[in-house]
Write an enzyme that holds these catalytic residues in place. Sequence first.
Site, PDB file in Angstrom:
ATOM      1  N   ASP A   1     -14.156 -12.935  22.409  1.00 50.51           N
ATOM      2  CA  ASP A   1     -14.960 -13.783  21.531  1.00 50.51           C
ATOM      3  C   ASP A   1     -14.945 -15.201  22.095  1.00 50.51           C
ATOM      4  O   ASP A   1     -13.894 -15.845  22.176  1.00 50.51           O
ATOM      5  CB  ASP A   1     -14.390 -13.748  20.108  1.00 50.51           C
ATOM      6  CG  ASP A   1     -15.273 -14.471  19.104  1.00 50.51           C
ATOM      7  OD1 ASP A   1     -16.002 -15.399  19.497  1.00 50.51           O
ATOM      8  OD2 ASP A   1     -15.225 -14.123  17.910  1.00 50.51           O
TER       9      ASP A   1
ATOM     10  N   ARG B   1      -8.766 -30.816  12.176  1.00 48.88           N
ATOM     11  CA  ARG B   1      -9.339 -30.445  13.471  1.00 48.88           C
ATOM     12  C   ARG B   1     -10.290 -31.527  13.970  1.00 48.88           C
ATOM     13  O   ARG B   1     -11.086 -32.086  13.209  1.00 48.88           O
ATOM     14  CB  ARG B   1     -10.130 -29.144  13.374  1.00 48.88           C
ATOM     15  CG  ARG B   1      -9.375 -27.923  13.007  1.00 48.88           C
ATOM     16  CD  ARG B   1     -10.177 -26.662  13.334  1.00 48.88           C
ATOM     17  NE  ARG B   1     -11.571 -26.738  12.919  1.00 48.88           N
ATOM     18  CZ  ARG B   1     -12.490 -25.817  13.194  1.00 48.88           C
ATOM     19  NH1 ARG B   1     -12.161 -24.752  13.900  1.00 48.88           N
ATOM     20  NH2 ARG B   1     -13.733 -25.943  12.778  1.00 48.88           N
TER      21      ARG B   1
ATOM     22  N   TYR C   1     -24.159 -22.166  17.655  1.00 47.88           N
ATOM     23  CA  TYR C   1     -24.326 -23.341  16.803  1.00 47.88           C
ATOM     24  C   TYR C   1     -23.185 -24.341  16.941  1.00 47.88           C
ATOM     25  O   TYR C   1     -23.234 -25.419  16.356  1.00 47.88           O
ATOM     26  CB  TYR C   1     -24.486 -22.930  15.331  1.00 47.88           C
ATOM     27  CG  TYR C   1     -23.389 -22.054  14.787  1.00 47.88           C
ATOM     28  CD1 TYR C   1     -22.182 -22.586  14.365  1.00 47.88           C
ATOM     29  CD2 TYR C   1     -23.571 -20.680  14.687  1.00 47.88           C
ATOM     30  CE1 TYR C   1     -21.176 -21.785  13.871  1.00 47.88           C
ATOM     31  CE2 TYR C   1     -22.583 -19.864  14.177  1.00 47.88           C
ATOM     32  CZ  TYR C   1     -21.384 -20.417  13.767  1.00 47.88           C
ATOM     33  OH  TYR C   1     -20.380 -19.607  13.278  1.00 47.88           O
ATOM     34  N   LYS C   2     -22.157 -24.007  17.696  1.00 47.15           N
ATOM     35  CA  LYS C   2     -21.044 -24.933  17.895  1.00 47.15           C
ATOM     36  C   LYS C   2     -21.319 -25.799  19.131  1.00 47.15           C
ATOM     37  O   LYS C   2     -22.184 -26.665  19.112  1.00 47.15           O
ATOM     38  CB  LYS C   2     -19.735 -24.160  18.034  1.00 47.15           C
ATOM     39  CG  LYS C   2     -19.356 -23.327  16.806  1.00 47.15           C
ATOM     40  CD  LYS C   2     -18.043 -22.599  17.017  1.00 47.15           C
ATOM     41  CE  LYS C   2     -17.731 -21.611  15.913  1.00 47.15           C
ATOM     42  NZ  LYS C   2     -17.428 -22.265  14.622  1.00 47.15           N
TER      43      LYS C   2
ATOM     44  N   PHE D   1     -10.122 -15.374  14.401  1.00 48.65           N
ATOM     45  CA  PHE D   1     -10.968 -15.819  13.303  1.00 48.65           C
ATOM     46  C   PHE D   1     -11.113 -14.680  12.305  1.00 48.65           C
ATOM     47  O   PHE D   1     -11.399 -13.540  12.690  1.00 48.65           O
ATOM     48  CB  PHE D   1     -12.332 -16.254  13.831  1.00 48.65           C
ATOM     49  CG  PHE D   1     -13.140 -17.006  12.810  1.00 48.65           C
ATOM     50  CD1 PHE D   1     -12.732 -18.262  12.386  1.00 48.65           C
ATOM     51  CD2 PHE D   1     -14.286 -16.459  12.265  1.00 48.65           C
ATOM     52  CE1 PHE D   1     -13.457 -18.965  11.434  1.00 48.65           C
ATOM     53  CE2 PHE D   1     -15.011 -17.152  11.301  1.00 48.65           C
ATOM     54  CZ  PHE D   1     -14.596 -18.404  10.884  1.00 48.65           C
TER      55      PHE D   1
END
Length: 400
Positions: free
Chosen positions: A187, A359, A212-213, A113
């Site tokens: 990560d 996605r 938050y995912k 990322f």
Amino acid sequence: MTDFNATRPLFSLPHGVTYLDGNSLGPLPVAAQDRMAACLRDEWGEMLITGWNKAGWMDQPRALGDRIGRLIGAAPGTTVVGDTLSIKVYQALASALELRPDRRVILSDSGNFPTDLYMAEGLVRSLDQGHRIETPAPEDVAAQIDAIGDDLAVLMLTEVDYRTGRRHDMPALIRAAHEVGALVIWDLAHSAGAFAVDVSDTDADFAVGCTYKYLNGGPGAPAFIYVAPRLADQVQPALSGWLGHDAPFAFDPDYRPGPGIDRMRVGTPPVLQMAALEAALDIWDQVDMDALRTRSVELCERFIEGVEATCPDLTLASPRDAAMRGSQVSFRFDHGYAAMQALIARGVIGDFRAPDIMRFGFTPLYIDEGDVDRAIATLADIMAHRLWDRPEYHARAAVT
């Protein structure tokens, strides 16, 4: 076993919406509304500043860290919540480099990322000690570990590629990095809450992630950081914030790191966000991660089979082998942004990543076969009739 029919009503999902973007932002847990209202009304409203003691606000980062720790295989007292994921990446990397002062290479991959790489670039620039960052293709990381050898300071990887869902074999890569004396930062942004993780058994040095995912802590929810117990009292935080001090309210003029994981705290805890996260973790306390993974694979496989049978213009970008995937499926399409906007307009929400990735995230806590089949049928209709080719679907918004 987890009853996923029972977990679905625990989330607030708009009527008529199929939500396949929990890998970007998890939906609102129903209980979070009352929990946050109570925090506002009964804690902040009634207790004012005494809430730091009476409501336990100051202790929440450790308490929530331990609850997340259960999901990632971390022992109690080794995980803490607070700040943002970018901050936690910076903390972990700065600490790891200081523990390997004679080495100069940070190894990541081209699929990491971008913010992780941005933080690494900024740190290297500010240190100005000759460090360099190498980013081979994800499949070439293992070979590069061997090639760099004893100049490798840190292996810094996101386990699941945010675009394609490709999953690294982190246990094997950790072993390889340790064999050449390097430290590893793992990560877990697209891992925690997607499948079982075990930072203890794999002997990870550092792990970071967001909430938050898949963990459904809400937009802006705090990140977490794990430090292996063998390192926790050695690390010297580059971001030496007052809450990482051994005695924050002594207000000493000089920094003295707190014990263990406490030293990885930086700024004031986000109390309202932690209230929402607390409600979300109440759901996770009842989830069996092996059952979750099995169900996730079933849903992903159903989606892949259906899309490939009905949408010949789309090309699978995710690994076909489920063991090599996270809990998302990605397809390539030259006009993927427009096609995703057309899907969203019809109540099927996924997202897009440049240049051509559509996605779709699959979270069994609130996604079932009916959602998958509706998504397939809607996408097939959009592709068959070129419904994506309308001007309004090509106009780029700030968030894709």
